[in-house]
Structure formats: C-alpha cells, structure tokens
Write an enzyme that holds these catalytic residues in place. Sequence first.
Site, PDB file in Angstrom:
ATOM      1  N   PRO A   1       0.779  -1.237   0.000  1.00  0.00           N
ATOM      2  CA  PRO A   1       0.000   0.000   0.000  1.00  0.00           C
ATOM      3  C   PRO A   1       0.816   1.295   0.000  1.00  0.00           C
ATOM      4  O   PRO A   1       0.823   2.052   0.975  1.00  0.00           O
ATOM      5  CB  PRO A   1      -0.840  -0.137   1.274  1.00  0.00           C
ATOM      6  CG  PRO A   1       0.033  -0.936   2.189  1.00  0.00           C
ATOM      7  CD  PRO A   1       0.745  -1.910   1.291  1.00  0.00           C
ATOM      8  N   CYS A   2       1.444   1.575  -1.123  1.00  0.00           N
ATOM      9  CA  CYS A   2       2.216   2.807  -1.237  1.00  0.00           C
ATOM     10  C   CYS A   2       1.325   4.045  -1.129  1.00  0.00           C
ATOM     11  O   CYS A   2       1.813   5.135  -0.822  1.00  0.00           O
ATOM     12  CB  CYS A   2       3.028   2.819  -2.529  1.00  0.00           C
ATOM     13  SG  CYS A   2       2.057   2.543  -4.018  1.00  0.00           S
ATOM     14  N   HIS A   3       0.026   3.885  -1.336  1.00  0.00           N
ATOM     15  CA  HIS A   3      -0.886   5.019  -1.199  1.00  0.00           C
ATOM     16  C   HIS A   3      -0.967   5.513   0.241  1.00  0.00           C
ATOM     17  O   HIS A   3      -1.427   6.624   0.487  1.00  0.00           O
ATOM     18  CB  HIS A   3      -2.290   4.663  -1.718  1.00  0.00           C
ATOM     19  CG  HIS A   3      -2.976   3.605  -0.934  1.00  0.00           C
ATOM     20  ND1 HIS A   3      -2.756   2.251  -1.150  1.00  0.00           N
ATOM     21  CD2 HIS A   3      -3.882   3.678   0.082  1.00  0.00           C
ATOM     22  CE1 HIS A   3      -3.501   1.559  -0.310  1.00  0.00           C
ATOM     23  NE2 HIS A   3      -4.181   2.399   0.447  1.00  0.00           N
TER      24      HIS A   3
END
Length: 164
Positions: free
Chosen positions: A134-136
Amino acid sequence: MMRHSTMDTPAGAFTAVVSGDGAVRAAGFTTDVTALLSLVHPDLAGESRPAAELGAVSTAVRSYLDGDLAALDEVPVEQRTGGEFMAHAWRVMRDIKPGTPVTYTEFARLAGRPAAVRAAAAACARNPVALFVPCHRVLRTDGTLGGYRWGLDVKTWLLDHERH
C-alpha cells in the site's frame, strides 16, 4: 504462465497480474496490461493471459472494497528489485495499517534507514503491486498526498475509503 483480470471499482478499473501459483506480480488502477507487465521484474516476466477471475486475489479485492480493510494483508505478492533496501521497504510497507498513513520520513525510519527518505520515496514510486503493497498510505512530510502512479484522485479515494 501469468494471468490477469480487470475489475471495476469505485476508484476506476483495477487490473492485477498473478503468477501461476496466484502471487500478485503487478497491479494498478488501469486497463493497460502491457504497462503493468512492464513493471514486473525481468526475472518474473513472461506472457499473461486474460482470466475472468483470479480466485483468492479477486475475492480479496472485492472484500477490501466492501469494507474488510485487512482482506489484502495475506494475499501473496512476488516482486523483485536489484536493491536490498527496496525489497525490505516493500515488506515494511505492507505493515502500514489502513487509516494510519505515514510520511516518507516515518516510512524511512520504519524501514530502518531514517536518513534515506529519498530511497523510501523511490520504493513507493517503483512499487509494482499497488494496493497489495500500500504505497498510497505514504504521504509527504507536510501531510499532502505527494505522487501516485495511478493518479491523486485514486490515492484520495483509497485513503478516504480506509478512514471510514
């Protein structure tokens, strides 16, 4: 042989590419399978055929979208890079919990290299398996969104979804 499938989501079309044994090798908010395949490390690359469903991967994405924010946690991913730090950073990123985004500075600290803020940001930018890694959930130090390969509107939707 890899397989890929696209599903409609409230944030737009989402496509995942999985290995023969079901590990996600690339994923993103796009219908462009060629672009996704270009993100797969050459050691893992190959042809991909379309599939209506990706089994546990498709089920996990639907569950996540329906509100089970932990549904993606156990989905296996298979990603490679030339650098040890980036591989480690991607594993650490999976531990960032929904609804609790961190800054690039905090992410660098969590990854064990507090001075490596740019390297931490690069790990986000080069992440081939969006949503599952989850780079977001990583933001600029001032709390603004920063960048996102799939667009800031998608990043905003994901963060709002995880807050509620």
